[in-house]
Design an enzyme around this catalytic site. Sequence first.
Site, PDB file in Angstrom:
ATOM      1  N   HIS A  22      41.026  59.266 118.791  1.00  0.00           N
ATOM      2  CA  HIS A  22      39.989  59.190 119.629  1.00  0.00           C
ATOM      3  C   HIS A  22      38.632  58.592 118.591  1.00  0.00           C
ATOM      4  CE1 HIS A  22      42.628  60.931 122.259  1.00  0.00           C
ATOM      5  NE2 HIS A  22      42.308  60.465 123.131  1.00  0.00           N
ATOM      6  N   GLU A  31      50.031  53.050 117.240  1.00  0.00           N
ATOM      7  CA  GLU A  31      50.895  54.147 117.871  1.00  0.00           C
ATOM      8  C   GLU A  31      52.202  53.622 118.689  1.00  0.00           C
ATOM      9  OE1 GLU A  31      48.116  55.837 120.313  1.00  0.00           O
ATOM     10  OE2 GLU A  31      47.866  53.909 121.595  1.00  0.00           O
ATOM     11  N   GLY A  86      40.466  48.720 132.038  1.00  0.00           N
ATOM     12  CA  GLY A  86      41.654  47.990 131.351  1.00  0.00           C
ATOM     13  C   GLY A  86      42.875  47.703 132.222  1.00  0.00           C
ATOM     14  N   ASP A  87      44.005  47.561 131.595  1.00  0.00           N
ATOM     15  CA  ASP A  87      44.974  46.872 132.411  1.00  0.00           C
ATOM     16  C   ASP A  87      45.461  47.921 133.444  1.00  0.00           C
ATOM     17  OD1 ASP A  87      45.842  48.629 130.397  1.00  0.00           O
ATOM     18  OD2 ASP A  87      47.959  47.915 130.283  1.00  0.00           O
ATOM     19  N   ARG A 118      51.182  61.119 102.403  1.00  0.00           N
ATOM     20  CA  ARG A 118      50.360  61.853 103.550  1.00  0.00           C
ATOM     21  C   ARG A 118      50.169  60.614 104.809  1.00  0.00           C
ATOM     22  NH1 ARG A 118      50.980  65.180 100.513  1.00  0.00           N
ATOM     23  NH2 ARG A 118      49.690  66.731  99.437  1.00  0.00           N
ATOM     24  N   ASP A 132      41.910  48.649 123.217  1.00  0.00           N
ATOM     25  CA  ASP A 132      43.217  47.905 122.995  1.00  0.00           C
ATOM     26  C   ASP A 132      43.376  46.451 122.856  1.00  0.00           C
ATOM     27  OD1 ASP A 132      43.893  50.659 122.956  1.00  0.00           O
ATOM     28  OD2 ASP A 132      44.933  50.364 124.926  1.00  0.00           O
ATOM     29  N   GLN A 146      38.201  56.260 117.285  1.00  0.00           N
ATOM     30  CA  GLN A 146      38.375  54.591 117.481  1.00  0.00           C
ATOM     31  C   GLN A 146      37.590  54.464 118.661  1.00  0.00           C
ATOM     32  OE1 GLN A 146      42.499  53.158 116.293  1.00  0.00           O
ATOM     33  NE2 GLN A 146      42.431  55.298 116.670  1.00  0.00           N
ATOM     34  N   ARG A 147      37.498  55.335 119.724  1.00  0.00           N
ATOM     35  CA  ARG A 147      37.041  54.972 120.730  1.00  0.00           C
ATOM     36  C   ARG A 147      35.371  55.290 120.962  1.00  0.00           C
ATOM     37  NH1 ARG A 147      41.291  56.876 124.901  1.00  0.00           N
ATOM     38  NH2 ARG A 147      40.019  58.231 125.845  1.00  0.00           N
ATOM     39  N   MET A 152      45.316  53.769 117.405  1.00  0.00           N
ATOM     40  CA  MET A 152      45.366  53.476 118.851  1.00  0.00           C
ATOM     41  C   MET A 152      45.888  52.075 119.279  1.00  0.00           C
ATOM     42  SD  MET A 152      42.914  55.661 120.982  1.00  0.00           S
ATOM     43  CE  MET A 152      43.200  57.439 121.452  1.00  0.00           C
TER      44      MET A 152
END
Length: 358
Positions: free
Chosen positions: A282, A234, A114-115, A276, A139, A284-285, A181
């Site tokens: 994670h 986030e 990534g970046d 709530r 992302d 999502q990963r 995320m």
Amino acid sequence: MKIAINTGGGDAPGLNAAIRSSVLSALKRGWEVYGIRNGYGSLYTDDPFIRLDEDRVRGITMRGGTILGTANRGNPFEMPIRQENGSWEVEDRSDRVVEVFEEHGIEALVAIGGDGSMHIANRLTEKGIRIVGVPKTIDNDIWGCDITLGFDTATTTATEAIDKLTTTAEAHQRIMVVEMMGRYAGWITLHSGLAASADVILIPEIPFSLDIVADKIRHLDANGHNYAIVVVAEGAVEKGGERFVKGKKAGQAEILGGVGEYLEKELGERTGKESRSIVLGHLQRGGTPSSLDRLISLRYGAAAIRAVENSNFNRLVVMQENQLRLIPISDVADKIKTVPLDGDTIRTAQEIGICLGE
Ligand code: F6P
């Protein structure tokens, strides 16, 4: 030709597909391929490489994670080193990367990252390492690239999660806040929020006002819709407020989080409704890559090998307008691609009445 492959930064679904296509394309050309174990950090150990052959990469396209392992703390230019007094200091150990590559006769590196990884890659190219980059991150924030590998799966996972949270929110007439995320970009939140019909979508690109979000929820209630789905990235910030940062370790990026809990409390108090929050984190990963992620990962991996073959070094393979292109890694390093506020996705959200907190 002897090449190495590195997977760096947070894992993303599709990494294994990219590894597989790079390896098979390279083997087809008669090259030798080595994977770097667990990111650059292993270059400082006695056993940094895994020899990659057809057997090693068979059957991995559908698997999440990375068979090579990865790390978020392996920046050779800012290596956290434990000092004699027990504290941690970052030191520049990048010369060792060049040495290890020379010792093992590695002629080129396919850097899948990534970046953060592209920042490292850019600095390694300045030390003479020949690199082709492959854009990976859930992302979707790599500058110059329309879609990074991992984004589609993460967005699908997030969409399915919102769908599930919607039925329980409705049953209890609650506000459900879902924190996602994405670091400083709102791609996952915007796309999954839209796809799952969230009522409120808060992204880092648009600082939010609590009053406006609370008004939206009151308005829903007044119209007989007595539950609300609020999705928040986030990295989202309140107007005039600070980003929610949980911590930062030497040589690592800051860990974001906490905005969901804040919204749960504030919106509950302002609207008088039960509220709530949940952090998808994670989830999502992980998991099986979507067919889109498998396909673009396979294409990115094979394109990286073509770039190596053609000596197109210090370039990143990117998708632009559905075409694969090569752009200089230096163009990408130290930049991120955020959600364009004049794009049609934001306009769609506005036109169908989703509250963006402004
Ligand atoms: O960059 C990918 C990402 O998943 C971000 O969305 C998130 O902020 C970060 O990595 C989390 O990193 P870690 O796995 O170190 O907690």
